[in-house]
Design a protein around this motif. Structure first.
Motif, PDB file in Angstrom:
ATOM      1  N   GLY A   1     -20.723   1.081  14.739  1.00 53.90           N
ATOM      2  CA  GLY A   1     -20.311  -0.156  15.418  1.00 53.90           C
ATOM      3  C   GLY A   1     -19.087  -0.796  14.797  1.00 53.90           C
ATOM      4  O   GLY A   1     -18.883  -1.999  14.927  1.00 53.90           O
ATOM      5  N   ILE A   2     -18.254   0.004  14.141  1.00 54.49           N
ATOM      6  CA  ILE A   2     -17.034  -0.512  13.509  1.00 54.49           C
ATOM      7  C   ILE A   2     -15.882  -0.377  14.500  1.00 54.49           C
ATOM      8  O   ILE A   2     -15.599   0.714  15.004  1.00 54.49           O
ATOM      9  CB  ILE A   2     -16.713   0.264  12.221  1.00 54.49           C
ATOM     10  CG1 ILE A   2     -17.823   0.064  11.192  1.00 54.49           C
ATOM     11  CG2 ILE A   2     -15.359  -0.161  11.651  1.00 54.49           C
ATOM     12  CD1 ILE A   2     -17.701   0.939   9.955  1.00 54.49           C
ATOM     13  N   GLU A   3     -15.214  -1.495  14.769  1.00 55.31           N
ATOM     14  CA  GLU A   3     -14.061  -1.480  15.674  1.00 55.31           C
ATOM     15  C   GLU A   3     -12.958  -0.624  15.066  1.00 55.31           C
ATOM     16  O   GLU A   3     -12.646  -0.744  13.882  1.00 55.31           O
ATOM     17  CB  GLU A   3     -13.545  -2.899  15.899  1.00 55.31           C
ATOM     18  CG  GLU A   3     -12.352  -2.950  16.823  1.00 55.31           C
ATOM     19  CD  GLU A   3     -11.765  -4.341  16.974  1.00 55.31           C
ATOM     20  OE1 GLU A   3     -10.682  -4.444  17.567  1.00 55.31           O
ATOM     21  OE2 GLU A   3     -12.370  -5.314  16.488  1.00 55.31           O
TER      22      GLU A   3
ATOM     23  N   LYS B   1      -4.323   9.584  14.094  1.00 55.03           N
ATOM     24  CA  LYS B   1      -4.882   8.649  13.118  1.00 55.03           C
ATOM     25  C   LYS B   1      -5.877   7.714  13.765  1.00 55.03           C
ATOM     26  O   LYS B   1      -5.918   7.579  14.982  1.00 55.03           O
ATOM     27  CB  LYS B   1      -3.783   7.843  12.416  1.00 55.03           C
ATOM     28  CG  LYS B   1      -2.909   7.028  13.351  1.00 55.03           C
ATOM     29  CD  LYS B   1      -1.877   6.195  12.612  1.00 55.03           C
ATOM     30  CE  LYS B   1      -0.769   7.052  12.073  1.00 55.03           C
ATOM     31  NZ  LYS B   1       0.185   6.324  11.250  1.00 55.03           N
ATOM     32  N   VAL B   2      -6.652   7.074  12.929  1.00 50.06           N
ATOM     33  CA  VAL B   2      -7.554   6.020  13.360  1.00 50.06           C
ATOM     34  C   VAL B   2      -7.450   4.892  12.328  1.00 50.06           C
ATOM     35  O   VAL B   2      -7.326   5.140  11.129  1.00 50.06           O
ATOM     36  CB  VAL B   2      -9.016   6.519  13.508  1.00 50.06           C
ATOM     37  CG1 VAL B   2      -9.567   7.048  12.199  1.00 50.06           C
ATOM     38  CG2 VAL B   2      -9.914   5.412  14.068  1.00 50.06           C
ATOM     39  N   TRP B   3      -7.437   3.649  12.833  1.00 48.72           N
ATOM     40  CA  TRP B   3      -7.326   2.462  12.000  1.00 48.72           C
ATOM     41  C   TRP B   3      -8.628   1.674  12.028  1.00 48.72           C
ATOM     42  O   TRP B   3      -9.244   1.535  13.083  1.00 48.72           O
ATOM     43  CB  TRP B   3      -6.229   1.545  12.528  1.00 48.72           C
ATOM     44  CG  TRP B   3      -4.842   2.062  12.394  1.00 48.72           C
ATOM     45  CD1 TRP B   3      -4.138   2.767  13.328  1.00 48.72           C
ATOM     46  CD2 TRP B   3      -3.974   1.893  11.280  1.00 48.72           C
ATOM     47  NE1 TRP B   3      -2.888   3.056  12.851  1.00 48.72           N
ATOM     48  CE2 TRP B   3      -2.751   2.522  11.599  1.00 48.72           C
ATOM     49  CE3 TRP B   3      -4.114   1.279  10.038  1.00 48.72           C
ATOM     50  CZ2 TRP B   3      -1.675   2.548  10.719  1.00 48.72           C
ATOM     51  CZ3 TRP B   3      -3.030   1.297   9.167  1.00 48.72           C
ATOM     52  CH2 TRP B   3      -1.832   1.931   9.520  1.00 48.72           C
ATOM     53  N   VAL B   4      -9.012   1.126  10.885  1.00 50.52           N
ATOM     54  CA  VAL B   4     -10.145   0.204  10.790  1.00 50.52           C
ATOM     55  C   VAL B   4      -9.793  -0.872   9.768  1.00 50.52           C
ATOM     56  O   VAL B   4      -8.887  -0.696   8.956  1.00 50.52           O
ATOM     57  CB  VAL B   4     -11.457   0.913  10.369  1.00 50.52           C
ATOM     58  CG1 VAL B   4     -11.942   1.843  11.463  1.00 50.52           C
ATOM     59  CG2 VAL B   4     -11.299   1.655   9.061  1.00 50.52           C
ATOM     60  N   SER B   5     -10.528  -1.974   9.833  1.00 51.43           N
ATOM     61  CA  SER B   5     -10.390  -3.040   8.831  1.00 51.43           C
ATOM     62  C   SER B   5     -11.738  -3.275   8.191  1.00 51.43           C
ATOM     63  O   SER B   5     -12.763  -3.295   8.884  1.00 51.43           O
ATOM     64  CB  SER B   5      -9.898  -4.341   9.467  1.00 51.43           C
ATOM     65  OG  SER B   5      -8.560  -4.233   9.857  1.00 51.43           O
ATOM     66  N   ASP B   6     -11.724  -3.490   6.872  1.00 53.13           N
ATOM     67  CA  ASP B   6     -12.981  -3.784   6.191  1.00 53.13           C
ATOM     68  C   ASP B   6     -13.354  -5.245   6.433  1.00 53.13           C
ATOM     69  O   ASP B   6     -12.591  -5.992   7.053  1.00 53.13           O
ATOM     70  CB  ASP B   6     -12.889  -3.391   4.711  1.00 53.13           C
ATOM     71  CG  ASP B   6     -12.282  -4.445   3.812  1.00 53.13           C
ATOM     72  OD1 ASP B   6     -11.745  -5.474   4.297  1.00 53.13           O
ATOM     73  OD2 ASP B   6     -12.325  -4.245   2.589  1.00 53.13           O
TER      74      ASP B   6
END
Length: 161
Positions: free
Chosen positions: A90-92, A108-113
């Protein structure tokens, strides 16, 4: 063997541990009430999370710049696997395929903590494809990025601020 060490100040250790378990695919090797350590062989990374109730001003100033962290993987399938892990958790995330970034063709794929640190997992598929024209423009401020339509910029995702 050389290993990169990154130490991040986080506001909620449990949320951050959960995020990094999904990002890295492993559990921390050490955990205390205000500290967690992840130790990976591939990539060679020693990542520490240190909980602080109030983030230092330097951390807040740091995130106003368009800097990020990244993990380079060997194959596009590794990026696809990371995307699947993020969706399951469930992480955007923001996926970019065949993007021209830093003079290279990449997936690539980007996520934010939970504290807003941005991460990219990427594979370089080819070199010398020329600069992305959007990288020649001035980078937007955080406020501009929040209120603008999504655009692709080299190493600066719009979804993960």
């Amino acid at each position: 063997m050389f290993k990169t060490h990154i130490s991040l100040t986080v506001s909620e250790l449990d949320r951050s541990i959960e995020f990094y378990q999904h990002l890295l695919g492993v559990s921390p090797i050490k955990r205390k009430s205000d500290y967690a350590k992840f130790d990976l062989d591939a990539p060679a990374l020693n990542l520490s999370l240190v909980q602080k109730d109030v983030l230092p001003l330097s951390d807040l100033l740091f995130r106003k710049t368009p800097l990020h962290f990244g993990i380079q993987v060997e194959h596009s399938e590794d990026v696809t696997g990371a995307i699947a892990r993020f969706k399951l958790a469930g992480i955007e995330s923001r996926e970019e395929r065949d993007t021209n970034c830093c003079y290279a063709l990449q997936d690539k794929v980007w996520v934010s903590d939970p504290d807003g640190y941005r991460w990219e997992i990427f594979v370089v598929k080819g070199e010398d494809v020329g600069p992305d024209p959007s990288t020649l423009e001035a980078l937007p401020t955080d406020a501009e990025r929040l209120h603008s339509a999504p655009t692709t910029r080299c190493c600066t995702p719009t979804c993960c601020h």
